[in-house]
Design a protein around this motif. Structure first.
Motif, PDB file in Angstrom:
ATOM      1  N   ILE A  81       0.841  -1.210   0.000  1.00 32.47           N
ATOM      2  CA  ILE A  81       0.000   0.000   0.000  1.00 32.47           C
ATOM      3  C   ILE A  81       0.874   1.258   0.000  1.00 32.47           C
ATOM      4  N   THR A  82       0.477   2.297  -0.751  1.00 32.80           N
ATOM      5  CA  THR A  82       1.212   3.572  -0.691  1.00 32.80           C
ATOM      6  C   THR A  82       0.297   4.633  -0.078  1.00 32.80           C
ATOM      7  N   ASP A  86      -0.155  12.624   4.490  1.00 35.09           N
ATOM      8  CA  ASP A  86      -1.070  12.640   5.645  1.00 35.09           C
ATOM      9  C   ASP A  86      -1.746  11.275   5.890  1.00 35.09           C
ATOM     10  N   GLY A  87      -1.143  10.212   5.370  1.00 33.00           N
ATOM     11  CA  GLY A  87      -1.583   8.865   5.733  1.00 33.00           C
ATOM     12  C   GLY A  87      -2.779   8.294   4.989  1.00 33.00           C
ATOM     13  N   LYS A  88      -3.165   8.890   3.852  1.00 29.65           N
ATOM     14  CA  LYS A  88      -4.314   8.378   3.083  1.00 29.65           C
ATOM     15  C   LYS A  88      -3.833   7.425   1.989  1.00 29.65           C
ATOM     16  N   ASP A  89      -4.631   6.404   1.700  1.00 35.42           N
ATOM     17  CA  ASP A  89      -4.327   5.464   0.620  1.00 35.42           C
ATOM     18  C   ASP A  89      -4.416   6.223  -0.710  1.00 35.42           C
ATOM     19  N   GLU A  92      -7.399   5.121  -3.057  1.00 32.58           N
ATOM     20  CA  GLU A  92      -8.728   4.987  -2.442  1.00 32.58           C
ATOM     21  C   GLU A  92      -9.869   5.228  -3.449  1.00 32.58           C
ATOM     22  N   GLU A  93      -9.773   6.308  -4.209  1.00 35.31           N
ATOM     23  CA  GLU A  93     -10.858   6.699  -5.129  1.00 35.31           C
ATOM     24  C   GLU A  93     -11.077   5.655  -6.232  1.00 35.31           C
ATOM     25  N   VAL A  94      -9.975   5.177  -6.832  1.00 33.67           N
ATOM     26  CA  VAL A  94     -10.125   4.205  -7.928  1.00 33.67           C
ATOM     27  C   VAL A  94     -10.522   2.819  -7.412  1.00 33.67           C
ATOM     28  N   LYS A  95     -10.139   2.518  -6.164  1.00 30.77           N
ATOM     29  CA  LYS A  95     -10.539   1.239  -5.559  1.00 30.77           C
ATOM     30  C   LYS A  95     -12.054   1.227  -5.357  1.00 30.77           C
ATOM     31  N   THR A  96     -12.566   2.331  -4.816  1.00 30.17           N
ATOM     32  CA  THR A  96     -14.003   2.452  -4.549  1.00 30.17           C
ATOM     33  C   THR A  96     -14.804   2.313  -5.844  1.00 30.17           C
ATOM     34  N   ALA A  97     -14.254   2.855  -6.924  1.00 32.72           N
ATOM     35  CA  ALA A  97     -14.959   2.823  -8.219  1.00 32.72           C
ATOM     36  C   ALA A  97     -14.788   1.483  -8.956  1.00 32.72           C
ATOM     37  N   GLY A  98     -14.035   0.553  -8.350  1.00 34.53           N
ATOM     38  CA  GLY A  98     -13.822  -0.754  -8.979  1.00 34.53           C
ATOM     39  C   GLY A  98     -12.901  -0.711 -10.189  1.00 34.53           C
ATOM     40  N   ARG A  99     -12.018   0.306 -10.225  1.00 37.24           N
ATOM     41  CA  ARG A  99     -11.105   0.421 -11.375  1.00 37.24           C
ATOM     42  C   ARG A  99      -9.647   0.291 -10.917  1.00 37.24           C
ATOM     43  N   TYR A 100      -9.441  -0.725 -10.071  1.00 40.96           N
ATOM     44  CA  TYR A 100      -8.105  -0.959  -9.505  1.00 40.96           C
ATOM     45  C   TYR A 100      -7.796  -2.450  -9.556  1.00 40.96           C
TER      46      TYR A 100
END
Length: 346
Positions: A81-82, A86-89, A92-100
């Protein structure tokens, strides 16, 4: 070659691979100073044979907007994980959209591990590894513990398999009309200087078939000294095979380019860069035979980058990083002491 393996896996998931490369500024902000400049990194990534296109100045956080801009169906990253500063993945956005999608990290290597090997250059020498306790202390920080060292790099052995070589190899035989060009060297820490050289060699013929001869670790150590090579023969093999200009690799090539070698591979041309040619063990010129046949050529890559210079850059970066950290710690300590004194007054 860890990065190359990731790109190889990514390319196998689709039809066209676009690789986003961050700017120096973005990397410095999130990870610390990069070793290579952005221009060098753009060129290096473009030279990897599984890459169709690069996206220069890619944002550190991958968004749906970025994917749409380059008309991409999905993005791929390793299973490590990268995070942003400030500690955010960052995905995150592309994972949520199912494009990862995810690919496996290459075991046995990381940039940190390689940097560790380079820093050890200042701690020990090949000839006195056994006696040097200071060296052993450091190998544990950077390698994978004291049991699996290479006697040449003092760090964990990358475990080579024939499967991995097959995955990296092009498998293409030379065709009639191909110009078979032979180059040889250590190709240690495969870098932009090597890429520039191989690209120039590639341009020498209409249908080039480049064979790269890689010398064994002991041989490299004989002519380069210090703790070279940083990468062992297996790692160097994969690094060179990942380059789009190379068709074939000879693993553990003889230092002297012999008549047998030239005849066996039906070599038309032998090229060497502008770096010094160290004589063979018996003091002879390793290129004597190709010169006698009139097939030897010096090729100026136009790049002055060497493995030595990269090691110097890394050590400089590391020392600056440590000095900055010490300053920061001293400052924090001074603040804590001041607060403590104020508490005691009250």
């Amino acid at each position: 070659y860890g990065h190359s393996n990731q790109l190889r896996q990514a390319r196998a998931m689709g039809d066209y691979l676009i690789v986003g490369v961050h700017t120096d500024e973005e990397i410095a902000k999130h990870k610390g100073p990069p070793v290579f400049t952005q221009e060098e990194r753009y060129k290096m990534v473009q030279a990897i044979k599984w890459v169709d296109e690069i996206a220069p100045g890619a944002p550190y956080v991958t968004t749906l907007e970025t994917l749409d801009k380059y008309n991409c169906d999905f993005c791929v990253h390793g299973d490590d994980i990268t995070l942003t500063i400030d500690g955010k993945d960052t995905y995150e956005e592309v994972k949520t959209a199912g494009r990862y999608r995810e690919c496996k990290r290459t075991q046995g290597v990381s940039t940190t591990d390689l940097v560790g090997r380079m820093l050890l250059m200042t701690k020990a020498h090949h000839s006195n590894i056994d006696e040097d306790l200071d060296y052993r202390k450091h190998t544990d920080n950077f390698g994978k513990g004291p049991k699996g060292h290479s006697p040449w790099t003092g760090v964990s052995q990358f475990l080579q398999t024939s499967q991995k070589i097959i995955q990296f190899a092009s498998g293409k035989e030379p065709q009639p009309g191909d110009t078979i060009i032979y180059v040889a060297g250590a190709f240690d820490l495969f870098h932009i200087g090597h890429v520039d050289f191989l690209e120039k060699v590639h341009r020498l013929a209409e249908k080039p078939y480049i064979i790269a001869g890689l010398h064994f670790d002991q041989e490299v150590n004989r002519y380069k000294g210090k703790n070279y090579p940083i990468m062992n023969i297996h790692e160097r093999t994969l690094s060179v095979l990942a380059c789009r200009y190379v068709s074939e690799v000879v693993i553990g090539a003889p230092y002297a380019v012999t008549a047998d070698l030239l005849d066996h591979f039906r070599v038309t041309l032998v090229c060497h860069g502008m770096t010094e040619v160290v004589p063979d063990k018996d003091g002879s010129d390793p290129y004597k035979e190709p010169k006698r046949r009139g097939v030897f050529r010096l090729v100026d890559s136009g790049s002055n980058l060497t493995t030595d210079l990269i090691v110097q850059r890394i050590i400089k970066n590391r020392l600056e990083f440590e000095a900055r950290n010490q300053k920061k710690e001293a400052k924090e300590l001074a603040v804590l002491e001041a607060m403590k004194r104020m508490e005691e007054k009250h």
